[in-house]
Design an enzyme around this catalytic site. Structure first.
Site, mmCIF file in Angstrom:
data_model
loop_
_atom_site.group_PDB
_atom_site.id
_atom_site.type_symbol
_atom_site.label_atom_id
_atom_site.label_comp_id
_atom_site.label_asym_id
_atom_site.label_seq_id
_atom_site.Cartn_x
_atom_site.Cartn_y
_atom_site.Cartn_z
ATOM 1 N N THR A 82 -6.466 -36.583 20.693
ATOM 2 C CA THR A 82 -5.351 -36.555 21.649
ATOM 3 C C THR A 82 -4.441 -35.365 21.374
ATOM 4 O OG1 THR A 82 -5.440 -38.955 21.853
ATOM 5 C CG2 THR A 82 -3.387 -37.895 22.525
ATOM 6 N N GLN A 193 -16.423 -36.929 22.046
ATOM 7 C CA GLN A 193 -17.547 -37.878 21.991
ATOM 8 C C GLN A 193 -18.838 -37.203 21.531
ATOM 9 O OE1 GLN A 193 -17.701 -41.169 22.510
ATOM 10 N NE2 GLN A 193 -15.529 -41.403 22.999
ATOM 11 N N ALA A 214 -12.339 -37.013 14.244
ATOM 12 C CA ALA A 214 -13.232 -37.462 13.170
ATOM 13 C C ALA A 214 -13.749 -38.884 13.384
ATOM 14 C CB ALA A 214 -12.496 -37.386 11.833
ATOM 15 N N HIS A 215 -12.897 -39.746 13.955
ATOM 16 C CA HIS A 215 -13.261 -41.177 13.920
ATOM 17 C C HIS A 215 -14.364 -41.568 14.906
ATOM 18 C CE1 HIS A 215 -10.981 -43.065 17.398
ATOM 19 N NE2 HIS A 215 -10.371 -41.904 17.353
ATOM 20 N N THR A 251 2.825 -31.395 6.610
ATOM 21 C CA THR A 251 1.957 -31.464 5.430
ATOM 22 C C THR A 251 0.613 -32.054 5.839
ATOM 23 O OG1 THR A 251 3.869 -31.733 4.010
ATOM 24 C CG2 THR A 251 1.738 -32.427 3.104
ATOM 25 N N CYS A 339 -6.293 -45.945 26.504
ATOM 26 C CA CYS A 339 -5.780 -46.315 25.195
ATOM 27 C C CYS A 339 -4.581 -47.233 25.291
ATOM 28 C CB CYS A 339 -5.504 -45.052 24.390
ATOM 29 S SG CYS A 339 -7.041 -44.166 24.084
HETATM 30 N N1 PLP Z 1 -11.052 -37.451 24.240
HETATM 31 C C1 PLP Z 1 -12.072 -38.313 24.393
HETATM 32 C C2 PLP Z 1 -13.217 -37.944 25.265
HETATM 33 C C3 PLP Z 1 -12.071 -39.539 23.735
HETATM 34 O O1 PLP Z 1 -13.082 -40.394 23.899
HETATM 35 C C4 PLP Z 1 -10.968 -39.853 22.901
HETATM 36 C C5 PLP Z 1 -10.943 -41.168 22.245
HETATM 37 O O2 PLP Z 1 -10.091 -41.922 22.203
HETATM 38 C C6 PLP Z 1 -9.933 -38.917 22.769
HETATM 39 C C7 PLP Z 1 -10.011 -37.733 23.457
HETATM 40 C C8 PLP Z 1 -8.760 -39.171 21.874
HETATM 41 O O3 PLP Z 1 -9.106 -38.989 20.539
HETATM 42 P P1 PLP Z 1 -8.225 -39.654 19.365
HETATM 43 O O4 PLP Z 1 -8.513 -41.103 19.407
HETATM 44 O O5 PLP Z 1 -8.724 -38.991 18.116
HETATM 45 O O6 PLP Z 1 -6.821 -39.311 19.635
#
Ligand code: PLP
Length: 405
Positions: A82, A193, A214-215, A251, A339
Site C-alpha cells: 500500500t 501478487q 513481502a507478506h 528507522t 481491506c
Molecule cells: N496491491 C495488491 C495487488 C494487493 O493484493 C495488496 C494486498 O493487500 C496490496 C497492493 C497491498 O499490500 P500490503 O498489504 O502490503 O499493503
C-alpha cells in the site's frame, strides 16, 4: 477475553487465502527471528550494532534487487504494498507534475491502494484521472491505455496480476504502447501478487516503478518495497531523518526487511517450480468445482492467470454466507479484495468486468507453496457442501463481505 480454539480450529483448517497473506517460510523465519532476539541496532548508528543492522538491510536490498533485475540503490523499503503504491503515485506526481503535467492513467481493476489513491488525488484537485476499463476477463487493452495517454500524462499504473481474479496483464505491451505515444510518461506496475509466481525483471516488463509486498510471498507483514528506476526520483511522502536515500524516512524495520530479503531470494529460486505446481493444482481445483458445483463460473482470464489463484462466482450463494460456512467446514477462503472488512459492497473488479449482481457471489481460493493435492480435493468437496447449505438456506444473492488482500 482470550480466544479458545474450537476442536475444528485446533484441527488446522485448509488455508486457501494466500492472496490475502501467506505463512512465513521457515527460511524466512530463521532469518528474521534473531532480529527479534539477540540482534538489534539502528542501521544509522556507526557502532557495531548499527553496522550489523546496516549490513542486514543492505543484504536484503541486494536480494530484492536481484529478484527484480534492478540496481540495489533502486530499491526503497516501505511498510508494504500500500505504501509502495502511494509513494509511486504521489511521489511521481509531486516530483514530475509541475514539469510534465498532472494527468494519471490507471486501470479499473487496480487494488484500492492505487485506485483510491488516484481518485483521492483527483478529488483533491491535485491530478486529472483517466480510468481505463477492462473486458469480461479483466484484461486491459494496451491500445486503450495508449489512447488515454495525453501530452500532460505523468504516469500510467497498471497492475501485473489482479488480486481478485488473477488476470495477468500484458504489462510489456502496455508499457511499449504508452511510450510510443508519449516517451516521457513513467510506467508503474503493482506486482504485489506476482512475487514468486511470475518473472519480475524490470527490463522485460518495461516499467519504471514496481510495487512489492513481502507478506504475499511467505515473508512478514508490514514490509515491502517500491523499486524505482534511477531517474524517476519519486518525492518522499514520509519525511524526517532521510533514510532510504531521502525517499522514505523512518528507522528501518530491520527484522522485517531481513525476512523480506530471504523471501525475495526464495521467491526467485523456487518461482518456476512453484508456479508450475500451483498452476496445475489451481486448474485441477477449478475443474473439480465446475464439475461438481452447479452453475459455477470461473472468473478472470483462463489463458493468462496468476499461478495458484482459483476465482469463481457461485450463483445464488452470497459470498459472506459461503465464507462463513466454509470457515465452519475448515476452509479459509475469501471473496476477493478490499481491506475494509465488514462492508458488504460489490467488488469493483467484478463490476468492471460486467458481473453485476453476480459479483456478490464471488469466491477466491488462493493456493500456496504448502498446499497439497489432498487439500484441493477436500476443499472442492467442502465448497460443494457449503454451496448446498447456502442454497438450502435460501438467502438472497446480494452484496459480499468485505474480504482481505
Ligand atoms: N496491491 C495488491 C495487488 C494487493 O493484493 C495488496 C494486498 O493487500 C496490496 C497492493 C497491498 O499490500 P500490503 O498489504 O502490503 O499493503
Amino acid at each position: 477475553m482470550e480466544h479458545r480454539p474450537s476442536a475444528r480450529e485446533a484441527a488446522q483448517p485448509i488455508y486457501l487465502d494466500h492472496a490475502a497473506t501467506s505463512p512465513l517460510d521457515p527460511e524466512v523465519r530463521a532469518a528474521l527471528l534473531p532480529w527479534l532476539g539477540e540482534l538489534f541496532g539502528n542501521p544509522s548508528s556507526a557502532h557495531l550494532h548499527g553496522r550489523r543492522a546496516r549490513a542486514a538491510v543492505d543484504a536484503a536490498r541486494d536480494r530484492v534487487a536481484s529478484a527484480t533485475g534492478c540496481a540495489s540503490r533502486e530499491v526503497i523499503f516501505t511498510s508494504g504494498g500500500t505504501e509502495a503504491d502511494n509513494l509511486a503515485l504521489r511521489g511521481v506526481l509531486e516530483r514530475w507534475g509541475p514539469e510534465r503535467g498532472r494527468h494519471l492513467v490507471v486501470s479499473a481493476v487496480e487494488h484500492e491502494a492505487v485506485l483510491a489513491t488516484a481518485r483521492g488525488l483527483a478529488e483533491a484537485g491535485r491530478a486529472d484521472l483517466t480510468v481505463v476499463d477492462c473486458d469480461r476477463r479483466g484484461r486491459i487493452d494496451p491500445a486503450a491505455v495508449a489512447a488515454a495517454v495525453r501530452p500532460d500524462t505523468v504516469m500510467v499504473s497498471v497492475m501485473l496480476a489482479n488480486n481478485e481474479v488473477g488476470t495477468v496483464q500484458d504489462v510489456p505491451a502496455i508499457a511499449a504502447a504508452v511510450r510510443a505515444r508519449n516517451p516521457r510518461v513513467l510506467v508503474h506496475s503493482d506486482a504485489v501478487q506476482a512475487l514468486g509466481r511470475l518473472p519480475l525483471g524490470l527490463d522485460a516488463l518495461g516499467v519504471d516503478l514496481l510495487s512489492l509486498s513481502a507478506h504475499k510471498a511467505y515473508g512478514p507483514q508490514g514490509v515491502g518495497a517500491l523499486v524505482a528506476r534511477h531517474g524517476t526520483f519519486p518525492a518522499a511522502q514520509i519525511t524526517g531523518g532521510g533514510q532510504e536515500r531521502e525517499r522514505r524516512s523512518g528507522t528501518e524495520n530491520v527484522a522485517g526487511i531481513a525476512g523480506f530479503g530471504v523471501a525475495a531470494e526464495l521467491a526467485e529460486r523456487s518461482r518456476e517450480a512453484d508456479a508450475r505446481r500451483l498452476h496445475e493444482l489451481a486448474g485441477r481445483l477449478t475443474n473439480l468445482l465446475v464439475e461438481t458445483v452447479p452453475g459455477v463460473e470461473p472468473t478472470g482470464d483462463p489463458d493468462r492467470r496468476l499461478p495458484g489463484l482459483c476465482s469463481l462466482v457461485v450463483p445464488g450463494c452470497r459470498s459472506d454466507l459461503m465464507l462463513a460456512v466454509l470457515d465452519e467446514l475448515g476452509v479459509c477462503a475469501s471473496a476477493g479484495s478490499a481491506c475494509s472488512s465488514g462492508a458488504p459492497t460489490p467488488s469493483h473488479v467484478l463490476q468492471a468486468m460486467g458481473f453485476g449482481e453476480l459479483g456478490g457471489c464471488a469466491l477466491r481460493l488462493g493456493l500456496g507453496r504448502f498446499t497439497t493435492e489432498a487439500d484441493i480435493e477436500a476443499a472442492a468437496e467442502r465448497v460443494g457442501q457449503a454451496a448446498r447449505r447456502v442454497h438450502e438456506a435460501g438467502a438472497p444473492a446480494v452484496g459480499r463481505l468485505g474480504p482481505t488482500g
